[in-house]
Design a protein around this motif. Structure first.
Motif, PDB file in Angstrom:
ATOM      1  N   LYS A 174      -1.856  10.790  -9.625  1.00  0.00           N
ATOM      2  CA  LYS A 174      -3.066  10.751 -10.454  1.00  0.00           C
ATOM      3  C   LYS A 174      -4.177  11.654  -9.919  1.00  0.00           C
ATOM      4  CE  LYS A 174      -2.405   5.997 -11.975  1.00  0.00           C
ATOM      5  NZ  LYS A 174      -2.899   4.626 -11.844  1.00  0.00           N
ATOM      6  N   ALA A 175      -4.155  11.970  -8.642  1.00  0.00           N
ATOM      7  CA  ALA A 175      -5.236  12.760  -8.037  1.00  0.00           C
ATOM      8  C   ALA A 175      -5.225  14.184  -8.582  1.00  0.00           C
ATOM      9  CB  ALA A 175      -5.088  12.771  -6.513  1.00  0.00           C
ATOM     10  N   THR A 176      -6.387  14.643  -8.995  1.00  0.00           N
ATOM     11  CA  THR A 176      -6.502  16.010  -9.511  1.00  0.00           C
ATOM     12  C   THR A 176      -7.279  16.908  -8.554  1.00  0.00           C
ATOM     13  OG1 THR A 176      -8.463  15.363 -10.781  1.00  0.00           O
ATOM     14  CG2 THR A 176      -6.334  15.310 -11.926  1.00  0.00           C
ATOM     15  N   ASP A 177      -8.181  16.325  -7.808  1.00  0.00           N
ATOM     16  CA  ASP A 177      -8.995  17.082  -6.849  1.00  0.00           C
ATOM     17  C   ASP A 177      -8.156  17.366  -5.600  1.00  0.00           C
ATOM     18  OD1 ASP A 177     -10.733  17.648  -4.626  1.00  0.00           O
ATOM     19  OD2 ASP A 177     -12.409  16.827  -5.761  1.00  0.00           O
ATOM     20  N   PRO A 178      -8.110  18.637  -5.153  1.00  0.00           N
ATOM     21  CA  PRO A 178      -7.329  18.965  -3.942  1.00  0.00           C
ATOM     22  C   PRO A 178      -7.775  18.174  -2.705  1.00  0.00           C
ATOM     23  CG  PRO A 178      -8.063  20.970  -5.037  1.00  0.00           C
ATOM     24  CD  PRO A 178      -8.698  19.827  -5.760  1.00  0.00           C
ATOM     25  N   ALA A 227       0.835  -1.208   0.000  1.00  0.00           N
ATOM     26  CA  ALA A 227       0.000   0.000   0.000  1.00  0.00           C
ATOM     27  C   ALA A 227       0.870   1.259   0.000  1.00  0.00           C
ATOM     28  CB  ALA A 227      -0.948  -0.002   1.200  1.00  0.00           C
ATOM     29  N   VAL A 228       1.914   1.255   0.812  1.00  0.00           N
ATOM     30  CA  VAL A 228       2.842   2.398   0.856  1.00  0.00           C
ATOM     31  C   VAL A 228       3.413   2.655  -0.535  1.00  0.00           C
ATOM     32  CG1 VAL A 228       5.119   3.131   1.708  1.00  0.00           C
ATOM     33  CG2 VAL A 228       3.426   2.220   3.315  1.00  0.00           C
ATOM     34  N   ASP A 229       3.744   1.598  -1.240  1.00  0.00           N
ATOM     35  CA  ASP A 229       4.311   1.733  -2.585  1.00  0.00           C
ATOM     36  C   ASP A 229       3.309   2.270  -3.603  1.00  0.00           C
ATOM     37  OD1 ASP A 229       6.740   0.813  -1.641  1.00  0.00           O
ATOM     38  OD2 ASP A 229       6.498  -1.218  -2.444  1.00  0.00           O
ATOM     39  N   LYS A 230       2.023   2.028  -3.399  1.00  0.00           N
ATOM     40  CA  LYS A 230       0.971   2.510  -4.306  1.00  0.00           C
ATOM     41  C   LYS A 230       0.693   3.998  -4.153  1.00  0.00           C
ATOM     42  CE  LYS A 230      -2.093  -1.457  -4.590  1.00  0.00           C
ATOM     43  NZ  LYS A 230      -3.426  -1.945  -4.231  1.00  0.00           N
ATOM     44  N   ILE A 231       0.861   4.509  -2.961  1.00  0.00           N
ATOM     45  CA  ILE A 231       0.397   5.859  -2.644  1.00  0.00           C
ATOM     46  C   ILE A 231       1.028   6.941  -3.521  1.00  0.00           C
ATOM     47  CG2 ILE A 231       0.331   7.622  -0.820  1.00  0.00           C
ATOM     48  CD1 ILE A 231      -0.325   5.307   1.137  1.00  0.00           C
ATOM     49  N   PRO A 266     -16.613  15.631  -0.373  1.00  0.00           N
ATOM     50  CA  PRO A 266     -17.404  14.609  -1.067  1.00  0.00           C
ATOM     51  C   PRO A 266     -17.074  13.207  -0.523  1.00  0.00           C
ATOM     52  CG  PRO A 266     -15.563  15.284  -2.451  1.00  0.00           C
ATOM     53  CD  PRO A 266     -15.514  16.135  -1.203  1.00  0.00           C
ATOM     54  N   ILE A 267     -18.127  12.469  -0.188  1.00  0.00           N
ATOM     55  CA  ILE A 267     -17.976  11.097   0.307  1.00  0.00           C
ATOM     56  C   ILE A 267     -17.615  10.221  -0.890  1.00  0.00           C
ATOM     57  CG2 ILE A 267     -19.124   9.167   1.454  1.00  0.00           C
ATOM     58  CD1 ILE A 267     -18.805  11.731   3.205  1.00  0.00           C
ATOM     59  N   ARG A 268     -16.515   9.497  -0.759  1.00  0.00           N
ATOM     60  CA  ARG A 268     -16.038   8.637  -1.842  1.00  0.00           C
ATOM     61  C   ARG A 268     -15.455   7.368  -1.265  1.00  0.00           C
ATOM     62  NH1 ARG A 268     -12.863  13.413  -4.856  1.00  0.00           N
ATOM     63  NH2 ARG A 268     -14.696  14.438  -5.661  1.00  0.00           N
ATOM     64  N   GLU A 269     -15.277   6.397  -2.148  1.00  0.00           N
ATOM     65  CA  GLU A 269     -14.548   5.193  -1.750  1.00  0.00           C
ATOM     66  C   GLU A 269     -13.063   5.494  -1.894  1.00  0.00           C
ATOM     67  OE1 GLU A 269     -13.873   0.936  -3.688  1.00  0.00           O
ATOM     68  OE2 GLU A 269     -15.874   1.145  -2.803  1.00  0.00           O
ATOM     69  N   SER A 270     -12.305   5.096  -0.913  1.00  0.00           N
ATOM     70  CA  SER A 270     -10.863   5.295  -0.954  1.00  0.00           C
ATOM     71  C   SER A 270     -10.245   4.423  -2.044  1.00  0.00           C
ATOM     72  CB  SER A 270     -10.248   4.917   0.394  1.00  0.00           C
ATOM     73  OG  SER A 270      -8.849   4.821   0.298  1.00  0.00           O
ATOM     74  N   PRO A 271      -9.269   4.953  -2.772  1.00  0.00           N
ATOM     75  CA  PRO A 271      -8.540   4.109  -3.722  1.00  0.00           C
ATOM     76  C   PRO A 271      -7.770   2.987  -3.021  1.00  0.00           C
ATOM     77  CG  PRO A 271      -8.035   6.444  -4.076  1.00  0.00           C
ATOM     78  CD  PRO A 271      -8.837   6.347  -2.819  1.00  0.00           C
ATOM     79  N   LEU A 272      -7.657   3.075  -1.717  1.00  0.00           N
ATOM     80  CA  LEU A 272      -6.957   2.054  -0.929  1.00  0.00           C
ATOM     81  C   LEU A 272      -7.912   1.136  -0.165  1.00  0.00           C
ATOM     82  CD1 LEU A 272      -4.108   4.308   0.517  1.00  0.00           C
ATOM     83  CD2 LEU A 272      -3.861   2.519  -1.214  1.00  0.00           C
ATOM     84  N   THR A 273      -9.204   1.181  -0.495  1.00  0.00           N
ATOM     85  CA  THR A 273     -10.179   0.401   0.265  1.00  0.00           C
ATOM     86  C   THR A 273      -9.820  -1.081   0.328  1.00  0.00           C
ATOM     87  OG1 THR A 273     -12.015   1.938   0.033  1.00  0.00           O
ATOM     88  CG2 THR A 273     -12.598  -0.366   0.310  1.00  0.00           C
TER      89      THR A 273
END
Length: 181
Positions: A89-93, A79-83, A151-158
């Motif tokens: 890739k994240a565009t939203d602040p 997971a640490v390596d994915k972050i 905004p409530i979202r699913e974490s990319p790390l779920t």
């Protein structure tokens, strides 16, 4: 965070090589793995994870505690390596801020699980309990930050978060079987 991952990998490999097989006594069998996994939230995940690991046949219950923490460290490291890629890739602040928080959470969790491993290798199983709970709390915080405010979202790390929590649950069951409560 790649350097943290590299350090964790080196420490993990060297400690694993020097300690895992020093636990004398009887190795566990598939029946013990089944007993452990029946007490977890996801039997199949537990069973497949433990039996798939090539180190399993050589461990007793104390070694299974050590092994379950080691497997958790492996997943935390993944997971640490994915972050960094997720941050890129994240565009939203808001997403960037959340993922930065997760990066911090996972950095702390990595240290906590590493300390759990050190405690397990010293047979300080009550300490293992505390470190596993603390590391799990960090991962839960990473998951929850995506649900706390809009905004409530699913974490990319779920998936990673849930797997680490399930792995911590395996360790907690093993600790219970060792008489640690």
């Amino acid at each position: 965070m790649a350097s943290l991952s590299g350090v964790l990998l080196l420490v993990h490999i060297s400690l694993m090589a020097t300690t895992l097989f020093y636990y004398p006594s009887h190795a566990i069998g598939q029946d013990v793995v089944e007993q452990v996994c029946q007490q977890t939230e996801d039997y199949q995940f537990c069973f497949n994870t433990i039996l798939r690991d090539p180190r399993t046949p050589a461990v007793n219950m104390e070694g299974l505690c050590l092994l379950s923490v080691a497997i958790t460290i492996d997943h935390v490291r993944e997971a640490v390596d994915k972050i960094p890629g997720l941050l890129e890739k994240a565009t939203d602040p808001v997403d960037k801020q959340r993922m930065t928080t997760c990066q911090s959470n996972y950095g702390a969790a990595a240290g906590d699980f590493q300390r759990a491993w050190g405690s397990a290798s010293s047979k300080a199983f009550h300490d293992v309990l505390g470190w596993v709970q603390k590391g799990s709390g960090q991962v839960i915080n990473c998951e929850n930050i995506y649900r706390q405010s809009p905004p409530i979202r699913e974490s990319p790390l779920t998936v990673d978060n849930h797997n680490v929590i399930k792995l911590a649950g395996i360790t907690l069951v093993v600790l219970g079987m060792l008489g640690v409560r």
